[in-house]
Design an enzyme around this catalytic site. Structure first.
Site, PDB file in Angstrom:
ATOM      1  CE1 TYR A  74      -4.173   1.853   0.585  1.00 33.92           C
ATOM      2  CE2 TYR A  74      -2.617   3.391   1.586  1.00 33.92           C
ATOM      3  CZ  TYR A  74      -3.870   3.130   1.058  1.00 33.92           C
ATOM      4  OH  TYR A  74      -4.810   4.126   0.984  1.00 33.92           O
ATOM      5  CG  PHE A 126      -7.474  16.260 -24.678  1.00 33.41           C
ATOM      6  CD1 PHE A 126      -7.631  15.913 -26.006  1.00 33.41           C
ATOM      7  CD2 PHE A 126      -7.861  15.361 -23.703  1.00 33.41           C
ATOM      8  CE1 PHE A 126      -8.175  14.679 -26.348  1.00 33.41           C
ATOM      9  CE2 PHE A 126      -8.401  14.131 -24.042  1.00 33.41           C
ATOM     10  CZ  PHE A 126      -8.558  13.793 -25.362  1.00 33.41           C
ATOM     11  CG  ASP A 127     -11.986  15.498 -24.757  1.00 30.57           C
ATOM     12  OD1 ASP A 127     -10.875  15.209 -24.290  1.00 30.57           O
ATOM     13  OD2 ASP A 127     -12.805  14.627 -25.119  1.00 30.57           O
ATOM     14  CG  ASP A 216      -2.248  17.818 -21.501  1.00 29.56           C
ATOM     15  OD1 ASP A 216      -1.893  16.660 -21.223  1.00 29.56           O
ATOM     16  OD2 ASP A 216      -3.406  18.099 -21.894  1.00 29.56           O
ATOM     17  CB  ALA A 218      -0.830  12.781 -23.595  1.00 29.91           C
ATOM     18  CE  LYS A 259      -4.458   9.750 -24.520  1.00 27.99           C
ATOM     19  NZ  LYS A 259      -4.684  10.950 -23.744  1.00 27.99           N
ATOM     20  CG  HIS A 450     -17.287  14.085 -26.828  1.00 33.50           C
ATOM     21  ND1 HIS A 450     -17.127  15.192 -26.014  1.00 33.50           N
ATOM     22  CD2 HIS A 450     -16.208  13.295 -26.600  1.00 33.50           C
ATOM     23  CE1 HIS A 450     -15.989  15.066 -25.339  1.00 33.50           C
ATOM     24  NE2 HIS A 450     -15.417  13.922 -25.666  1.00 33.50           N
TER      25      HIS A 450
HETATM   26  C1  LIG Z   1      -5.734  11.751 -23.272  1.00 31.88           C
HETATM   27  C2  LIG Z   1      -5.368  13.125 -22.930  1.00 31.88           C
HETATM   28  C3  LIG Z   1      -5.736  13.711 -21.714  1.00 31.88           C
HETATM   29  C4  LIG Z   1      -6.613  12.981 -20.708  1.00 31.88           C
HETATM   30  O1  LIG Z   1      -6.056  11.822 -20.277  1.00 31.88           O
HETATM   31  P1  LIG Z   1      -6.926  10.511 -19.861  1.00 31.88           P
HETATM   32  O2  LIG Z   1      -5.849   9.537 -19.539  1.00 31.88           O
HETATM   33  O3  LIG Z   1      -7.760  10.144 -21.017  1.00 31.88           O
HETATM   34  O4  LIG Z   1      -7.728  10.904 -18.672  1.00 31.88           O
HETATM   35  C5  LIG Z   1      -5.318  14.994 -21.468  1.00 31.88           C
HETATM   36  N1  LIG Z   1      -4.606  15.685 -22.355  1.00 31.88           N
HETATM   37  C6  LIG Z   1      -4.232  15.163 -23.535  1.00 31.88           C
HETATM   38  C7  LIG Z   1      -3.431  15.961 -24.491  1.00 31.88           C
HETATM   39  C8  LIG Z   1      -4.615  13.876 -23.878  1.00 31.88           C
HETATM   40  O5  LIG Z   1      -4.287  13.381 -25.074  1.00 31.88           O
END
Ligand SMILES: *Cc1c(COP(=O)(O)O)cnc(C)c1O
Length: 464
Positions: A74, A126-127, A216, A218, A259, A450
């Site tokens: 843990y 991003f969304d 951000d 990813a 990603k 969406h």
């Molecule tokens: C996928 C993504 C997110 C969100 O991540 P999740 O793992 O889907 O919660 C944030 N920013 C970018 C650029 C992404 O591609």
């Protein structure tokens, strides 16, 4: 000496998973039951799933082997320290907070720094980022360069921030701006990269106004590869070296490791500031788990620690970017309107040019996605008015900045012949485009509509 221009997959297959082959009748039934929303279709009814590259990677033998070494304690698990050290080395940031996926980091961060009256600028949010910023009460502002909003414009770094715009925003209202976000690569803007030069200019602008810079990140490895490929003076440079330089320009970063982490789940939030880190850890305990696992199993942390190294290998990145470009080039040669140039993780159809007779308010991207699934069982994702528009008081749609259909390519999963099938399917739908019509949304939740809304055709039968 033998040399080849074919860029081959730098792996061979050890485990196979059968592909579902639903009939057209099955697909019709699924679309009707899903109210034409592809997120509601079971994956068992999809042959080639290009809905997302998120969490859909094939893991390597080394990742699977690492998972067996996962420490499920843990608190203070060995797997956490291994993960922490990999992320520290990559980012140069001391505080490494694991989370179960990217949006968990966003929720934690913007709960702390967002709120009513705040403004969060980015190249493009991003969304989930936009939704979390807005959920906190803050405003999410996109400041991508003008070319980044013109699908047909050619520019090597369409993800770049419009620095003069950022500078004037910060000059006027920096007290409202808790941090600046740069998304690498710019997912919602077509998977387009940000140049090192632009990141340095954003850094200088943030320094000038005393505002922190967050990434951000990813798809940081794909972004690093584009810098190596396209930016003056960067040719041949080790992608890991470029990534290190990128991260050292920032004060913090969060990553959806689903990603470029090659993970099926996971992410992190990394920050330099001690006080912010303490606040984030408190939020983490409240919502995600103890700070040394953050909602993940020890084995997940192991898989990510290994994946974050593999993703920076030259052979992998060369193959990855070339295979996306291959699909892009074949569609381009066939005359299908595309966002230019190819993105890193995806090829984006330009839905407004694909269906010029259907106004953005009638959701042309959704119409194409439905037709593509119906005809071929290929699942894509609308990135346009459904995702980024909104319903106005008079019932009409305020369009998103662009209407795109994203064909996201999972990492190390599909072969070139799978992609040839996709190319044929898209070309078929393009040839038959006169049969497509507009749509309207019939029910929608307040945020991220969406994922769950339904659609109705406007005077045509999409299932004929
Ligand atoms: C996928 C993504 C997110 C969100 O991540 P999740 O793992 O889907 O919660 C944030 N920013 C970018 C650029 C992404 O591609």
């Amino acid at each position: 000496m033998f040399t080849s221009s074919t860029i081959i997959e730098p792996f061979r297959v050890k485990v196979v998973e059968p592909l579902p082959r639903p009939t057209r009748e099955d697909r019709c039934r699924q679309l009707a039951a899903a109210r034409l929303n592809l997120f509601s279709i079971p994956a068992e009814a999809v042959t080639i799933d290009l809905m997302t590259d998120s969490g859909t990677s094939a893991m390597s033998q080394e990742q699977w082997a690492s998972m067996m070494r996962g420490d499920e304690s843990y608190a203070g698990a060995r797997s956490y320290y291994r993960f922490r050290d990999v992320v520290r080395d990559l980012t140069g940031m001391h505080h490494v907070i694991p989370v179960h996926q990217g949006r968990a980091a966003e929720k934690i961060l913007f709960t702390l720094v967002g709120g009513p009256g705040k403004v969060v600028p980015a190249n493009t949010h991003f969304d989930t980022t936009r939704a979390n910023v807005e959920h906190s009460g803050a405003e999410a502002l996109d400041l991508v360069i003008a070319e980044g909003l013109q699908p047909q414009a050619e520019h090597p770094f369409k993800g770049n921030v419009d620095v003069p715009l950022l500078d004037s925003l910060l000059a006027e209202q920096k007290q409202r701006v808790p941090l600046v976000v740069v998304t690498i690569t710019n997912n919602s803007g077509g998977g387009q990269p940000v140049s090192l030069e632009n990141l340095k200019q954003v850094r200088a602008c943030c320094d000038k106004h005393g505002v922190p810079l967050f990434l951000d990140c990813a798809r940081f490895a794909e972004n690093a590869w584009f810098i190596r490929q396209r930016e003056a003076g960067q040719a041949g440079r080790d992608p890991a070296d470029i990534a290190h330089e990128i991260f050292r320009l920032a004060d913090g970063a969060w990553m959806s490791a689903k990603k470029d982490g090659f993970g099926n789940i996971g992410g992190f939030l990394a920050v330099k500031d001690d006080e912010l880190a303490a606040g984030c850890r408190n939020m983490l305990i409240l919502t995600e788990g103890f700070p040394t696992y953050g909602g993940l199993a020890g084995r997940d942390l192991e898989a990510l620690a290994t994946g974050l190294g593999e993703v920076l290998e030259v052979d992998y990145l060369c193959y990855r970017i070339a295979s996306t470009e291959y699909v892009w080039r074949r569609l381009d040669e066939a005359g299908v309107p595309l966002l230019r140039p190819a993105g890193g993780h995806a090829v984006y159809l330009d839905a407004r040019a694909f269906l010029p007779g259907i106004p953005p308010g009638q959701l042309p991207g959704q119409s194409i996605s439905i037709a593509l699934y119906l005809e071929s069982a290929v699942r894509a994702c609308e990135i346009g008015t459904v995702m980024f528009g909104r319903t106005l008081a008079n019932g009409e749609q305020e369009p998103g900045p662009m209407d795109l259909v994203r064909l996201a390519i999972p990492r190390r999963v599909y072969t070139q012949s799978h992609m040839d099938y996709v190319v044929e399917a898209v070309c078929y739908v393009y040839a038959e485009r006169a049969r497509l019509g507009g749509l309207r949304i019939i029910d929608e939740p307040e945020a991220l509509r969406h994922f769950t809304c339904g659609f109705e055709p406007l005077g045509w039968d999409p299932l004929r």
